[in-house]
Enzyme design. Sequence first.
Site, PDB file in Angstrom:
ATOM      1  N   GLU A   1       5.270  33.718  25.910  1.00  0.00           N
ATOM      2  CA  GLU A   1       6.178  35.089  25.845  1.00  0.00           C
ATOM      3  C   GLU A   1       7.150  34.873  24.858  1.00  0.00           C
ATOM      4  O   GLU A   1       7.204  34.108  24.359  1.00  0.00           O
ATOM      5  CB  GLU A   1       6.875  35.001  27.161  1.00  0.00           C
ATOM      6  CG  GLU A   1       5.878  35.021  28.555  1.00  0.00           C
ATOM      7  CD  GLU A   1       6.994  35.037  29.738  1.00  0.00           C
ATOM      8  OE1 GLU A   1       8.056  35.086  29.631  1.00  0.00           O
ATOM      9  OE2 GLU A   1       6.242  34.648  30.882  1.00  0.00           O
TER      10      GLU A   1
ATOM     11  N   LYS B   1      10.726  35.545  23.490  1.00  0.00           N
ATOM     12  CA  LYS B   1      11.950  35.072  23.877  1.00  0.00           C
ATOM     13  C   LYS B   1      13.057  36.160  23.654  1.00  0.00           C
ATOM     14  O   LYS B   1      13.401  36.243  22.404  1.00  0.00           O
ATOM     15  CB  LYS B   1      12.527  33.691  23.410  1.00  0.00           C
ATOM     16  CG  LYS B   1      13.926  33.338  24.499  1.00  0.00           C
ATOM     17  CD  LYS B   1      14.080  31.717  23.937  1.00  0.00           C
ATOM     18  CE  LYS B   1      15.290  31.391  24.864  1.00  0.00           C
ATOM     19  NZ  LYS B   1      16.647  32.061  24.622  1.00  0.00           N
TER      20      LYS B   1
ATOM     21  N   ASP C   1      16.398  38.110  23.172  1.00  0.00           N
ATOM     22  CA  ASP C   1      17.766  37.658  22.973  1.00  0.00           C
ATOM     23  C   ASP C   1      18.682  38.637  23.402  1.00  0.00           C
ATOM     24  O   ASP C   1      18.912  39.839  22.674  1.00  0.00           O
ATOM     25  CB  ASP C   1      17.996  37.501  21.373  1.00  0.00           C
ATOM     26  CG  ASP C   1      19.289  36.733  21.124  1.00  0.00           C
ATOM     27  OD1 ASP C   1      19.767  36.384  22.087  1.00  0.00           O
ATOM     28  OD2 ASP C   1      19.565  36.593  20.034  1.00  0.00           O
TER      29      ASP C   1
ATOM     30  N   TYR D   1      10.337  38.928  33.125  1.00  0.00           N
ATOM     31  CA  TYR D   1       9.484  38.031  32.892  1.00  0.00           C
ATOM     32  C   TYR D   1       9.448  36.968  33.926  1.00  0.00           C
ATOM     33  O   TYR D   1       8.804  35.700  33.980  1.00  0.00           O
ATOM     34  CB  TYR D   1       9.973  37.232  31.571  1.00  0.00           C
ATOM     35  CG  TYR D   1      11.326  36.991  31.532  1.00  0.00           C
ATOM     36  CD1 TYR D   1      11.851  35.871  32.370  1.00  0.00           C
ATOM     37  CD2 TYR D   1      12.272  37.778  30.513  1.00  0.00           C
ATOM     38  CE1 TYR D   1      13.360  35.839  32.101  1.00  0.00           C
ATOM     39  CE2 TYR D   1      13.522  37.404  30.313  1.00  0.00           C
ATOM     40  CZ  TYR D   1      14.371  36.306  31.096  1.00  0.00           C
ATOM     41  OH  TYR D   1      15.265  36.160  31.056  1.00  0.00           O
TER      42      TYR D   1
ATOM     43  N   LYS E   1      12.472  27.995  19.494  1.00  0.00           N
ATOM     44  CA  LYS E   1      13.545  28.762  18.733  1.00  0.00           C
ATOM     45  C   LYS E   1      13.150  28.980  17.319  1.00  0.00           C
ATOM     46  O   LYS E   1      12.994  28.018  16.607  1.00  0.00           O
ATOM     47  CB  LYS E   1      14.810  28.406  18.923  1.00  0.00           C
ATOM     48  CG  LYS E   1      15.422  28.309  20.368  1.00  0.00           C
ATOM     49  CD  LYS E   1      16.120  29.397  20.733  1.00  0.00           C
ATOM     50  CE  LYS E   1      17.439  29.190  20.395  1.00  0.00           C
ATOM     51  NZ  LYS E   1      18.514  30.166  20.950  1.00  0.00           N
TER      52      LYS E   1
ATOM     53  N   CYS F   1      42.842  51.268  -7.236  1.00  0.00           N
ATOM     54  CA  CYS F   1      41.602  51.262  -7.435  1.00  0.00           C
ATOM     55  C   CYS F   1      41.245  50.019  -8.576  1.00  0.00           C
ATOM     56  O   CYS F   1      41.834  49.868  -9.759  1.00  0.00           O
ATOM     57  CB  CYS F   1      41.218  52.619  -7.926  1.00  0.00           C
ATOM     58  SG  CYS F   1      39.382  52.530  -8.521  1.00  0.00           S
TER      59      CYS F   1
ATOM     60  N   CYS G   1      39.826  51.915 -11.726  1.00  0.00           N
ATOM     61  CA  CYS G   1      40.497  52.844 -12.713  1.00  0.00           C
ATOM     62  C   CYS G   1      42.062  52.646 -12.666  1.00  0.00           C
ATOM     63  O   CYS G   1      42.951  53.402 -13.212  1.00  0.00           O
ATOM     64  CB  CYS G   1      40.233  54.240 -12.477  1.00  0.00           C
ATOM     65  SG  CYS G   1      40.648  55.009 -10.880  1.00  0.00           S
TER      66      CYS G   1
ATOM     67  N   CYS H   1      39.644  55.944  -3.485  1.00  0.00           N
ATOM     68  CA  CYS H   1      40.290  56.327  -4.813  1.00  0.00           C
ATOM     69  C   CYS H   1      40.113  57.761  -5.128  1.00  0.00           C
ATOM     70  O   CYS H   1      38.994  58.280  -5.014  1.00  0.00           O
ATOM     71  CB  CYS H   1      39.596  55.450  -5.918  1.00  0.00           C
ATOM     72  SG  CYS H   1      40.079  56.038  -7.642  1.00  0.00           S
TER      73      CYS H   1
ATOM     74  N   CYS I   1      37.188  58.231 -12.439  1.00  0.00           N
ATOM     75  CA  CYS I   1      36.996  56.716 -12.112  1.00  0.00           C
ATOM     76  C   CYS I   1      35.470  56.449 -12.268  1.00  0.00           C
ATOM     77  O   CYS I   1      34.488  56.990 -11.709  1.00  0.00           O
ATOM     78  CB  CYS I   1      37.399  56.548 -10.617  1.00  0.00           C
ATOM     79  SG  CYS I   1      36.871  55.080  -9.799  1.00  0.00           S
TER      80      CYS I   1
HETATM   81  S1  IVH Z   1      12.210  32.174  31.831  1.00  0.00           S
HETATM   82  C1  IVH Z   1      12.796  28.325  33.884  1.00  0.00           C
HETATM   83  N1  IVH Z   1      11.078  33.685  29.871  1.00  0.00           N
HETATM   84  O1  IVH Z   1      16.517  32.404  27.670  1.00  0.00           O
HETATM   85  C2  IVH Z   1      12.575  29.749  32.952  1.00  0.00           C
HETATM   86  N2  IVH Z   1      13.482  33.280  30.088  1.00  0.00           N
HETATM   87  O2  IVH Z   1      17.695  29.920  27.414  1.00  0.00           O
HETATM   88  C3  IVH Z   1      13.614  30.444  33.134  1.00  0.00           C
HETATM   89  N3  IVH Z   1      14.735  34.383  27.908  1.00  0.00           N
HETATM   90  O3  IVH Z   1      18.348  32.663  30.676  1.00  0.00           O
HETATM   91  C4  IVH Z   1      13.679  31.714  32.026  1.00  0.00           C
HETATM   92  N4  IVH Z   1      13.206  35.777  27.287  1.00  0.00           N
HETATM   93  O4  IVH Z   1      17.977  34.716  29.577  1.00  0.00           O
HETATM   94  C5  IVH Z   1      12.351  33.304  30.203  1.00  0.00           C
HETATM   95  N5  IVH Z   1      10.532  35.443  28.481  1.00  0.00           N
HETATM   96  C6  IVH Z   1      11.514  34.645  28.693  1.00  0.00           C
HETATM   97  C7  IVH Z   1      12.619  34.781  28.284  1.00  0.00           C
HETATM   98  C8  IVH Z   1      13.720  34.168  28.812  1.00  0.00           C
HETATM   99  C9  IVH Z   1      14.396  35.312  27.224  1.00  0.00           C
HETATM  100  C10 IVH Z   1      16.268  33.992  28.178  1.00  0.00           C
HETATM  101  C11 IVH Z   1      16.911  33.830  29.581  1.00  0.00           C
HETATM  102  C12 IVH Z   1      17.343  32.584  29.992  1.00  0.00           C
HETATM  103  C13 IVH Z   1      17.479  32.127  28.515  1.00  0.00           C
HETATM  104  C14 IVH Z   1      17.091  30.692  28.633  1.00  0.00           C
END
Ligand code: IVH
Length: 682
Positions: A113, A115, A117, A224, A311, A405, A408, A423, A429
């Site tokens: 999946e 991740k 942010d 998720y 990451k 400025c 000038c 300015c 200028c």
């Molecule tokens: S699953 C044990 N799935 O990442 C599994 N987390 O560093 C628990 N996060 O606190 C989390 N996308 O806020 C999961 N597709 C995803 C995610 C995800 C972002 C975040 C979530 C969690 C943090 C962990």
Amino acid sequence: MTRDEARHRMKELAELIEKHNYNYYVLSRPVISDHEYDLLINELIELEKAYPEYADPNSPTQRVGGQVTKEFMTVTHKYPMLSLANTYSHDEVLDFDKRIRKVITSDIDYVCELKYDGVAIGLIYVNGILIRAVTRGDGIQGDDVTTNVKTIKSIPLKLKGNFPREFEIRGEIFLPHDDFQKINKKRIKNGELPFANPRNAASGSLKILDSAKVAKRPLDCTLYSLLGEDIPHRNHYDNLLEAKKWGFKISEYIQLCRNINEVFNYIKNWDTARKKLNYDVDGIVIKVNSYVQQHQLGSTAKSSRWAIAYKYKAEEASTKLLSISYQVGRTGTITPVANLEPVQLSGTKVKRASLHNADIMKKLDIRIGDYVLVEKGGEIIPKIIGVDESRRSRFAEPVRFISNCPECGSILIRKEGESNHYCPNELGCPPQIKGRMEHFISRRAMNIDSLGEGKIEILYDKGLIHDISDFYSLTFDQINGIEKVLPATEEKKERKVSFKEKTAQNILKGIEQSKDVPFERVLYALGIRHVGENVARKLATHFMTIDNLIKACFEELTNIEEIGEKIAVSVQQFFNDERNIIIIRKLRSAGLHMETEKKDKSKANILKGKSFIISGTFKNHTRDELKEIIINYGGRNVSSISSITDYVIAGDKTGPSKLEKAKKLGIPVISEEIFMEMTGKN
Ligand code: IVH
């Protein structure tokens, strides 16, 4: 309406509105126009006022917020919210796979999946109704932010289908990039410190006590993970697909992988693909799909052993502030720029970052020699988002914003209520002069593209042009063969440019052709502050000639629709300056249009017999102006679409139902630009 009818209608409306929310916010496929949607909401609001006893606490009207929380209640998570172990390399992911295979000997499916942010959230539903939303907190206890979360339209307040009686679903709340940028632009304008990134903006938004303010932040949420005693499947992937049927927004990009190589492919694909998304993705989450296997693997105190995050390279970096320089923009705005010890940031070397304005510098309390946090969000110029005060030297002096400025020497001005210094030496200028020239030749103004690509800079530096009227006295002999060595920049090496015979001829040809540009665009090209294309068109239509405009008094200007005091003051200031009058005189004798052209009779019937629907909002014209053009050229403006309509002119926010209907009837939908081309006006 009887009480019973009212109760009935309220229920019906609530269901209808939630269905449209789902279409719009979860599926991104609206089926009614914003206006039609507003009508439904307003009807429900009125009924809830008249019959408060029937108002449902989960009514879609709750999404506009209103409730003010004093303090968020702390609640204990039923299932601890663990975090994820991070990995940063191929080898670490392989180690993860090896660790798992030591415990599990049968086949393993992974779910990959994105991740997200943002901010983690747990949503608790009982009997299909959202009853609580809790932040992660320390993983054991979090804050109850239910009222704020109810304003997020992609989160269903009531579920559909066959859902378990009680369960929790977890996901991430985030702010899309385009909305993040809009919010920050506004904050900078108001002299507030911009949010460092969309994540901070999302978490800041969730912590606002007044939910009506939260409702104005267009937060989104992707889910998720599903938790509960009687959830339908014994694996993660199928449960997510099931939750999608109940109305949740589940990522379109989850993928079932049969082995670790498929996981690597996913990681590789998304490293580039994620940059095209309208939200931040800082990595990939890899999860063991089977619940039995998850259970076998268990968890440590902090994180589960069956999942990890991979990451991507960090997009933030810390570096030293060497000095601050100040740039003068085309309109005279001064922008402070931080010169940094070069640092690698998402693939590029960053040496400079914007500091926006004096207010923001003050809020950051930045000092030369400080270690600063630099961030690069998407394609935007890097910016300083914070100062590491713990690494500050005792001798670091606070920075004083410049008072003159840098180009000038004029004393800088800062208007009350504005956060930018500028300015005031508009006509003397150099960057402002060059900026005005660049604007003058731009496509929507005089459209002299043979003067583009830095040629103005060269002509100006050679002393051949001092203001915009000088373009029209340039001669072939003056420009043929001129040469200049351009110094190296970050992007390009040092290079020599020379104007060959052909270039010189093209420049003169472009200048000559610009004499045909109509008055309204000449007026826009003059670069009067606050006079954009629309205002220029209005002024040209109203006053017909530049002489009338020069003579116009303040009241006459402000009496024109949409011309306010700010514009009127600016127009008058411009024409009160004798130097501008001289420029206009020279432009006029060069042959530029200083009057609105009389309507060309041959074109008067160009749209004869054609009917048009105008829908939405447009960049260059108001709807009334478009209507006027249609009529002037012999066409008809009609209000409802039918099989005999010839064209739909569609702008932004055109109702989807109109577009749908046009498609069904096979009526061409055209843009404002195409329409203008039909009239022969460009
Ligand atoms: S699953 C044990 N799935 O990442 C599994 N987390 O560093 C628990 N996060 O606190 C989390 N996308 O806020 C999961 N597709 C995803 C995610 C995800 C972002 C975040 C979530 C969690 C943090 C962990």
